[in-house]
Design a protein around this motif. Sequence first.
Motif, PDB file in Angstrom:
ATOM      1  N   ASN A   1      48.305  31.537  25.741  1.00 20.96           N
ATOM      2  CA  ASN A   1      49.614  32.171  25.768  1.00 20.96           C
ATOM      3  C   ASN A   1      49.573  33.458  26.584  1.00 20.96           C
ATOM      4  O   ASN A   1      50.583  34.132  26.724  1.00 20.96           O
ATOM      5  N   GLU A   2      48.397  33.793  27.127  1.00 18.69           N
ATOM      6  CA  GLU A   2      48.279  34.931  28.020  1.00 18.69           C
ATOM      7  C   GLU A   2      47.029  34.776  28.883  1.00 18.69           C
ATOM      8  O   GLU A   2      46.161  33.964  28.603  1.00 18.69           O
ATOM      9  N   VAL A   3      47.002  35.570  29.959  1.00 19.43           N
ATOM     10  CA  VAL A   3      45.846  35.627  30.846  1.00 19.43           C
ATOM     11  C   VAL A   3      45.315  37.052  30.796  1.00 19.43           C
ATOM     12  O   VAL A   3      46.093  38.012  30.868  1.00 19.43           O
ATOM     13  N   VAL A   4      43.999  37.177  30.656  1.00 15.81           N
ATOM     14  CA  VAL A   4      43.354  38.486  30.561  1.00 15.81           C
ATOM     15  C   VAL A   4      42.256  38.548  31.613  1.00 15.81           C
ATOM     16  O   VAL A   4      41.540  37.564  31.835  1.00 15.81           O
ATOM     17  N   ALA A   5      42.127  39.707  32.260  1.00 15.43           N
ATOM     18  CA  ALA A   5      41.059  39.919  33.240  1.00 15.43           C
ATOM     19  C   ALA A   5      40.382  41.247  32.961  1.00 15.43           C
ATOM     20  O   ALA A   5      41.049  42.241  32.653  1.00 15.43           O
ATOM     21  N   ASP A   6      39.059  41.253  33.035  1.00 12.04           N
ATOM     22  CA  ASP A   6      38.316  42.511  33.030  1.00 12.04           C
ATOM     23  C   ASP A   6      38.400  43.051  34.448  1.00 12.04           C
ATOM     24  O   ASP A   6      38.255  42.288  35.413  1.00 12.04           O
TER      25      ASP A   6
END
Length: 150
Positions: A42-47
């Motif tokens: 339900n979301e995209v996360v990036a370091d």
Amino acid sequence: MVPVFGSWRPVEPKLLRRVHDRLARTGGCDAVRYEPSRRDANEVVADVDPVAFLEREYSAAEARLRVEFELRGERPHYWVQWWEPDTGRGFGWHADDTEPEYGPVHVQVEYPDGTTDRRAAEHVEDEHPYRTFERRLTSIPEALSRLGWE
């Protein structure tokens, strides 16, 4: 969300895939992933390595970028959030119903002391959600300069 055989079906899989692929090709974005998982995203996360991402010196050693959409209902909702875990500060654009006094979209700035500042942000009524994401992503360097966190 609609449950499918006991698991949650992604709300906007094609849009999230495009966001994921764009961040995976963006300098300074590492460990790009779907949350909570690829299947149930339900979301995209990036370091983020801020120096590589911004292509300039920056005071934080690491950041995290979070992108989420909710396109059901009367109007689309989205969240594009920059967060610095070591400094405890962040900012983002929030198009949701939590702060109606600021209009359909607000910028939310979170400071290390726990205070939060909100103000109205530019909103394009009929813009495609991916275009909104692109516009917000490319405006992060300018927004950080305005905040003076360099």
